[in-house]
Motif scaffolding. Structure first.
Motif, short mmCIF file in Angstrom:
data_model
loop_
_atom_site.label_atom_id
_atom_site.label_comp_id
_atom_site.label_asym_id
_atom_site.label_seq_id
_atom_site.Cartn_x
_atom_site.Cartn_y
_atom_site.Cartn_z
N UNK A 283 22.93 123.12 63.43
CA UNK A 283 23.24 123.47 62.21
C UNK A 283 22.40 123.00 61.11
N UNK A 284 22.14 123.54 59.92
CA UNK A 284 21.59 122.64 58.77
C UNK A 284 23.09 122.95 57.78
N UNK A 285 23.15 122.32 56.86
CA UNK A 285 24.28 122.35 55.85
C UNK A 285 24.74 123.94 55.34
N UNK A 286 23.77 124.62 54.80
CA UNK A 286 24.19 125.85 54.55
C UNK A 286 24.36 126.89 55.69
N UNK A 287 23.80 126.58 56.99
CA UNK A 287 23.88 127.65 57.98
C UNK A 287 25.48 127.34 58.47
N UNK A 288 25.98 126.21 58.54
CA UNK A 288 27.26 125.86 58.94
C UNK A 288 28.39 126.72 57.86
N UNK A 289 28.08 126.34 56.71
CA UNK A 289 29.02 127.00 55.56
C UNK A 289 28.92 128.67 55.91
N UNK A 290 27.97 129.03 55.80
CA UNK A 290 27.56 130.48 56.06
C UNK A 290 28.61 131.11 57.58
N UNK A 291 28.47 130.31 58.56
CA UNK A 291 29.03 130.80 59.80
C UNK A 291 30.53 130.53 59.54
N UNK A 292 30.88 129.54 59.08
CA UNK A 292 32.29 129.12 58.85
C UNK A 292 33.02 130.13 58.08
N UNK A 293 32.30 130.81 56.96
CA UNK A 293 32.95 131.85 56.09
C UNK A 293 32.96 133.38 56.76
N UNK A 294 32.13 133.18 57.76
CA UNK A 294 32.00 134.79 58.54
C UNK A 294 33.15 134.81 59.43
#
Length: 295
Positions: free
Chosen positions: A206-217
Motif C-alpha cells: 500500500x501507499x498511505x492514501x491507498x490504505x485509507x481508501x481501501x479501509x473506508x471502502x
C-alpha cells in the motif's frame, strides 16, 4: 600482235592439294557407283549426263561440333543465371536478418533505458517523501518544544487543545469503535506489517492514501485516491477531539502529503514509507497536522 605479247590466262586458280584429294575421293566413289549401275542396266540405256555433288565429311563434322558448342554454351549460361539468383537471395536474407537484429537490439536498449528512468523516478519520489516527512517531524518537534517551554505551571497538568499537539488524556478512555468505524479500524489494523509501495492499493502492499481508501471502502464509502483530496473531505476536527475512523493528515488540509487512520487510544495506522511499511504508531511518534471526520 607480237608472239611475245602476254596472253592473260583464263584458267581457274588451282585448288589446294588437300581439298582436291578429298573431292577426288568423293567423286571417285560416286563415279564408281554410277559405273556399276550402268553396267547392270540395259545396254541401250542413256548415258549419265548429270552428277550430284555429295557433302564432304568435313562439313558434317563441323556442323555437329557447332551444335554441341551451342548447347554447352546455353547450359553454362543457364547455370550461371541460377547461381546468380541464389547469390542474390542469400544476400537479401542476410540483409533482412541484420536489419531485424538491429531493430531488436534498439528496442531492447529503449526498454532498458525506460526501466532505468522509471526506477530512478520512483527512488527520487521515495527520497522526497521521506525527506518531507522528516522535515515535518522535525518542525513539529521544535514547535512542541517551544510550546512546552512557554506553558504556564497552571496548564502543565491539563490537556493540550492546540491542533499541533498530542491528543487529550481522554484518548486512553475512548470506547471501542462500533459500526462503520469498527469496520474501518479493523481493516486498517489487519494490514499492519504489509509493505509500502508508491501507488500501492493492496492487497499486500500500500501507499498511505491507498490504505485509507481501501479501509473506508469497508464502510461502503468511496474516497478520492490522492491524500490531498482525502484530507479535504468531511469536516475538520481538532486532535484533542478525535474518534476512531477519523482521517489524520500531514501538511495543509487541501495539500497534505500523507494520511492515516486514527484507531483510538492515541494511536493511528498508516502506510508510512518503504522502510517501515504499514505500522501502528502513537500520535506522539509523528504528530499529524490535523484531522477530518467523514462518518
Amino acid at each position: 600482235m607480237s608472239h611475245t605479247a602476254h596472253i592473260p590466262s583464263h584458267r581457274k586458280p588451282r585448288r589446294s592439294a588437300s581439298k582436291l584429294a578429298l573431292r577426288a575421293g568423293v567423286a571417285g566413289g560416286v563415279l564408281g557407283t554410277i559405273a556399276v549401275a550402268g553396267a547392270a542396266g540395259p545396254a541401250n540405256a542413256e548415258p549419265v549426263t548429270e552428277t550430284i555433288e555429295m557433302p564432304t565429311l568435313g562439313s558434317l563434322e563441323t556442323g555437329a561440333g557447332l551444335a554441341s558448342a551451342v548447347a554447352a554454351s546455353a547450359e553454362a549460361s543457364q547455370q550461371e543465371a541460377l547461381d546468380q539468383s541464389l547469390a542474390t537471395q542469400e544476400d537479401a536474407a542476410l540483409q533482412k536478418a541484420a536489419k531485424e537484429a538491429k531493430t531488436a537490439r534498439a528496442e531492447a536498449d529503449r526498454k532498458a533505458a525506460a526501466e532505468r528512468a522509471e526506477k530512478a523516478r520512483l527512488k527520487a519520489e521515495q527520497e522526497r517523501q521521506e525527506r518531507l516527512e522528516a522535515e515535518a517531524r522535525a518542525s513539529r518537534t521544535s514547535t512542541r518544544t517551544q510550546l512546552t517551554s512557554t506553558t504556564s505551571p497552571s496548564n502543565e497538568g491539563g490537556s493540550r487543545s492546540d491542533g499541533g499537539g498530542s491528543s487529550s488524556s481522554g484518548d486512553s478512555t475512548t470506547q471501542a469503535p462500533t459500526g462503520s468505524a469498527a469496520a474501518i479500524v479493523a481493516f486498517a489494523r489487519a494490514q499492519v506489517g504489509d509493505s509500502y509501495v508508491m501507488g500501492g492499493t493492496g492487497p499486500n502492499s500500500w501507499d498511505c492514501s491507498g490504505l485509507v481508501q481501501a479501509a473506508y471502502r469497508q464502510a461502503n464509502i468511496d474516497l478520492p485516491r490522492i491524500s490531498g483530496d482525502q484530507s479535504s473531505m468531511g469536516t475538520s476536527v481538532s486532535l484533542s477531539n478525535l474518534q476512531p475512523g477519523d482521517i489524520l493528515y500531514w501538511g495543509s488540509r487541501s495539500g497534505s502529503y500523507h494520511v492515516a487512520i486514527y484507531v483510538g487510544g492515541g494511536k493511528y495506522v498508516g502506510a508510512q514509507n518503504p522502510s517501515t511499511g504499514v505500522v501502528e504508531r502513537s500520535l506522539d511518534w509523528d504528530t499529524p497536522s490535523g484531522a477530518v471526520r467523514i462518518l
